[in-house]
Design an enzyme around this catalytic site. Sequence first.
Site, short mmCIF file in Angstrom:
data_model
loop_
_atom_site.label_atom_id
_atom_site.label_comp_id
_atom_site.label_asym_id
_atom_site.label_seq_id
_atom_site.Cartn_x
_atom_site.Cartn_y
_atom_site.Cartn_z
N LYS A 22 0.83 -1.21 0.00
CA LYS A 22 0.00 0.00 0.00
C LYS A 22 0.86 1.26 0.00
CE LYS A 22 -3.10 2.61 3.09
NZ LYS A 22 -2.16 3.60 3.64
N ASN A 23 1.84 1.32 0.90
CA ASN A 23 2.63 2.55 1.04
C ASN A 23 3.50 2.82 -0.18
OD1 ASN A 23 1.48 3.00 3.53
ND2 ASN A 23 3.17 2.12 4.69
N ARG A 97 -4.96 10.48 2.72
CA ARG A 97 -3.67 11.03 3.12
C ARG A 97 -2.68 11.01 1.95
NH1 ARG A 97 -0.59 14.32 6.23
NH2 ARG A 97 1.56 13.70 5.96
N ASP A 121 -6.00 8.31 8.52
CA ASP A 121 -6.20 7.81 9.88
C ASP A 121 -6.25 8.92 10.91
OD1 ASP A 121 -6.17 5.17 9.14
OD2 ASP A 121 -4.00 4.98 9.32
N ASP A 319 3.99 0.88 11.70
CA ASP A 319 2.74 0.26 11.27
C ASP A 319 2.54 -1.15 11.83
OD1 ASP A 319 1.87 2.44 9.88
OD2 ASP A 319 2.46 1.72 7.91
N MET A 341 6.04 7.71 17.17
CA MET A 341 5.69 8.64 16.09
C MET A 341 4.30 9.23 16.20
SD MET A 341 7.52 6.88 12.77
CE MET A 341 7.18 8.26 11.70
#
Length: 434
Positions: A22-23, A97, A121, A319, A341
């Site tokens: 996904k990223n 995002r 998110d 994540d 984070m």
Amino acid sequence: MNSFEVIGGKKLKGEIVPQGAKNEALQIISAVLLTSQKVTITNIPDILDVNLLIELLGEMNVKIERPQRDTCIFQADDVNVDYLRSDGYKQKSGRLRGSVMLAGPMLARFRKAYIPKPGGDKIGRRRLDTHIIGFEKLGATFNYLPEDGFFELQAPDLRGNYLMLDEPSVTGTANIVMAAVMAEGITTIYNAACEPYLQQLCKMLNRMGAKISGIGSNLLTIEGVQSLNGTEHRMLPDMIEIGSFIGLAAMTQSDITIKNAGIEHLGIIPDKFRQLGIQLQFEGDDIHVPAQEVYEIQTFLDGSVLTIYDHPWPGFTPDLLSIVLVVATQARGSVLIHQKMFESRLFFVDKLIDMGAQIILCDPHRAAVIGLGREQNLRGIQMSSPDIRAGVSLLIAALSADGKSVIQNIEQIDRGYQYIDKRLQALGADIKRI
């Protein structure tokens, strides 16, 4: 609004193939705007966030062919730049995002871009400072338009520069790299992110004709070029999915093989799960997780309690901290989870406590987990998914728990995991979408 109904306590068995990352997808798909030629991308995850970005490109007049769900052919030879100021763009990109990733390629090729306030998110602040400051150092001017909630960027003359990033932001680095590949002169980015996804982007851009060196390090040097060509690119397997499946196997005492896992790109992820006592066997590029009755959390060499925390690559990805936390609840031993984070990402632990887990939430960033060692199973409850990773963590907890669980707001899970219910059913899970 859909929910998952889960009957837990079943041992699973079989093989599962991770989706494309996904990223990586959000960066790679944005990069198609850098050329007027065709770009073919394969192993695309069929998930909400990625499909939303593909829809956005289509509404910008990018030509899109999708011969298969995991393959797209893009051609950005007639881009409608003015669409970026429309209400339609604002509404759609504000939910995503990843839409911020369009700014770099738009500045590089069309010399202007608009960024809406970021969506995605609800896991704490996600600053755009790294992106904006980087663009300004390349010569872009920046204005905030409060009347419609846009950041406006213009760059009639992009020039290379030396950039020292204030944080090794993955999306910030990717965005600046995409802007710099067509800037005049040489750009040097120090304290750059070096995640595999960013390495994939840089390699793809070089195949398109960019001149990027230092790939895989935190010091990137980019020599600007006039234009870029088309290319083909295949995405890596999603390391977050792979970690999720490892955690799922451990929690449910299941025998699962993760096929084509891209092991060489996983960094220290396997080692962190081994620290929780989980056995992993590498078979070629597959990961076999054998069924284990009990897994025991290691301590540090001096006998002190293990701490697992997130850190920029090659450190442990944030994540997967939610997954590690859930998996620790049924381990034997204790661990401190330190989420550095995002200040809201651990707030889902109240659901796990309701299920019977022994967790002390020390503050917004730290949670101490006392593993139950399976002496007491979790129990099914009704709960809601607050974000993508917490949602899957709760799903894993539900699959291991006694009785029925209902997980609401599963649109958050669908944003990051494709066909997750069907794929888990194929392993023998009792899960249905209601």
